[in-house]
Design an enzyme around this catalytic site. Structure first.
Site, PDB file in Angstrom:
ATOM      1  N   ARG A   1       0.936  -1.030   0.270  1.00 47.26           N
ATOM      2  CA  ARG A   1      -0.150   0.112   0.006  1.00 47.26           C
ATOM      3  C   ARG A   1       1.156   1.264   0.053  1.00 47.26           C
ATOM      4  O   ARG A   1       0.596   2.828  -0.872  1.00 47.26           O
ATOM      5  CB  ARG A   1      -0.620  -0.236   0.832  1.00 47.26           C
ATOM      6  CG  ARG A   1      -1.846   1.078   0.874  1.00 47.26           C
ATOM      7  CD  ARG A   1      -2.903   1.491   2.290  1.00 47.26           C
ATOM      8  NE  ARG A   1      -3.236   2.067   2.320  1.00 47.26           N
ATOM      9  CZ  ARG A   1      -3.791   3.799   2.328  1.00 47.26           C
ATOM     10  NH1 ARG A   1      -2.474   3.835   3.042  1.00 47.26           N
ATOM     11  NH2 ARG A   1      -5.180   4.232   2.437  1.00 47.26           N
ATOM     12  N   CYS A   2       2.429   0.684   1.243  1.00 51.18           N
ATOM     13  CA  CYS A   2       2.861   1.981   0.790  1.00 51.18           C
ATOM     14  C   CYS A   2       3.534   3.204  -0.444  1.00 51.18           C
ATOM     15  O   CYS A   2       3.735   3.460  -0.593  1.00 51.18           O
ATOM     16  CB  CYS A   2       3.829   1.679   1.944  1.00 51.18           C
ATOM     17  SG  CYS A   2       3.429   2.390   3.572  1.00 51.18           S
ATOM     18  N   MET A   3       3.436   1.609  -1.285  1.00 54.38           N
ATOM     19  CA  MET A   3       3.924   2.117  -2.686  1.00 54.38           C
ATOM     20  C   MET A   3       3.294   1.847  -4.015  1.00 54.38           C
ATOM     21  O   MET A   3       3.941   1.766  -4.835  1.00 54.38           O
ATOM     22  CB  MET A   3       5.254   0.073  -2.876  1.00 54.38           C
ATOM     23  CG  MET A   3       6.480   0.219  -2.114  1.00 54.38           C
ATOM     24  SD  MET A   3       7.376  -1.329  -2.750  1.00 54.38           S
ATOM     25  CE  MET A   3       6.626  -2.831  -2.704  1.00 54.38           C
TER      26      MET A   3
END
Length: 403
Positions: free
Chosen positions: A390-392
């Site tokens: 999700r962060c990426m």
């Protein structure tokens, strides 16, 4: 082009990624802490892992856009180059002489090479100086390993510098000094790239600190905003005012989280994997609370209620009887290990379909038992900056959610 996101889980159509590059090779034991990495990643392996992640998305019909490509294309648009260069050169630590030398250096670069410098930085020894082009006192007193323009290794985590809410984009305000210049790149793309012509903004980098990893679109009209190490209460309040003013939501849940490295964003402890299901770190699931902000009517101030248990407040705002909760890990020790390894940080590609790191074996098994298909990807090197799938990824387009 149409860009629209109103949930965490509806079918993903287009996503913005950044393939790690030379900026990761700038990390050393001397600077990795300041640049927010817990280890020195093996760059080649990190690129292999990221390529596999991108291919996993494409194999499920997701259009993948790369930030560096968009930035280079935006810098070819009249006015964008001068504007972004001026912002980068505004740093007060350069001094007048060095600022002129850096401006001269950048002026020779084509848009792609300029984008590379803005991302990977410019080292002291890479700057063209000489007897007829002195760098001045600032350059002279720099260590040969210092950066004239700092690299941006955390650009890998595209979720944080922008967030789409309905058909508008919020370019966020990053809290850590090592990351603040990321939003100048993101902002340039959204304002100058032809693909995003006419895009309306709902947040800007000069506003109070707010990071995309703290913003969850629980469903149409309902947002959750974590407040902790990166996003401030003032940032959450500002987002609420902006979103309510634009008519993009009716309820915002403000969720205090511990100001610790392991829980830097809300999406490190909770992500959605179905329209009524969350993956959640069990050590805090029962303790997490939320303050509910309701939009005011006819110019009235927004109303703040609470606190209440987060799971109860979220279900009520989403008009659900309750949210299904899937635990990270299986036992307390495994849960703590897998939460640290971004076990909670999944990216939903559609309801009951998500991407997660393969190393979080127990968490992935928990998801499968709950009827959630997991596309497991490698992340041993990518995770050294404390971020998962999700962060990426910054979703630019999801189908409108119909529960």
């Amino acid at each position: 082009m149409t860009h629209y996101v109103d949930s965490e889980v509806a079918r993903l159509g287009t996503v913005l990624l950044h393939r790690p590059g030379p900026e990761l090779a700038r990390l050393t034991p001397r600077n990795n802490d300041a640049l927010l990495f817990d280890a020195i990643p093996w760059v080649g392996r990190a690129q292999e892992e990221h390529d596999a992640f991108a291919e996993a998305l494409r194999s499920r019909g997701v259009e993948v856009l790369y930030l560096a490509t968009l930035l280079a294309e935006a810098l070819a648009v009249p006015g964008a180059r001068a504007e972004l260069t001026e912002l980068v050169l505004r740093s007060p630590r350069l001094g007048d002489t060095l600022r002129r030398r850096v401006a001269d250096h950048l002026a020779y670069l084509d848009p792609a090479a300029l984008a590379d410098v803005f991302i990977a930085g410019l080292a002291h020894e890479e700057l063209r100086v000489g007897r007829d082009r002195p760098g001045g006192l600032v350059w002279t007193l720099m260590d040969r390993h210092d950066f004239v323009i700092d690299p941006l290794p955390n650009l890998l985590f595209t979720r944080d510098s922008s967030v789409w809410i309905s058909d508008r984009v919020g370019v966020t305000s990053l809290a850590m000094p090592a990351r603040r210049r990321e939003t100048t790149l993101t902002d340039t793309i959204y304002r100058h790239h032809p693909r995003f012509a006419g895009t309306e903004f709902v947040y800007h980098p000069e506003l109070e600190h707010l990071e995309g990893g703290d913003v969850l679109l629980l469903g149409p009209g309902v947002l959750a905003v974590g407040v902790g190490e990166r996003t401030t209460p003032a940032g959450a309040e500002r987002l609420a005012r902006q979103v309510f003013g634009a008519g993009l939501a009716h309820t915002i849940l403000v969720v205090p989280i511990a100001q610790e490295r392991a829980t830097m964003h809300l999406d490190t402890v909770c992500t959605m994997v179905d329209v009524d299901a969350v993956l959640m770190y069990p050590n805090i699931a029962s303790e997490l609370s939320a303050y509910t902000i309701i939009a005011g009517v006819d110019g009235d101030e927004p109303r703040v209620d609470g606190p209440a248990p987060f799971l109860r407040a979220a279900a009520d705002a989403m008009d659900l009887d309750q949210l299904r909760v899937i635990d990270t890990g299986l036992d307390p020790v495994t849960a703590e290990r897998e939460q640290w390894d971004d076990g909670n940080n999944t990216l939903a590609l559609a309801p009951r379909l998500c991407v997660g790191y393969e190393r979080n074996v127990e968490t992935n098994a928990q998801l499968e038992r709950a009827g959630i298909e997991v596309i497991a990807v490698a992340g041993s090197e990518l995770g050294s900056g404390r971020g998962g799938p999700r962060c990426m990824s910054c979703p630019l387009l999801r189908e409108p959610l119909h529960r």
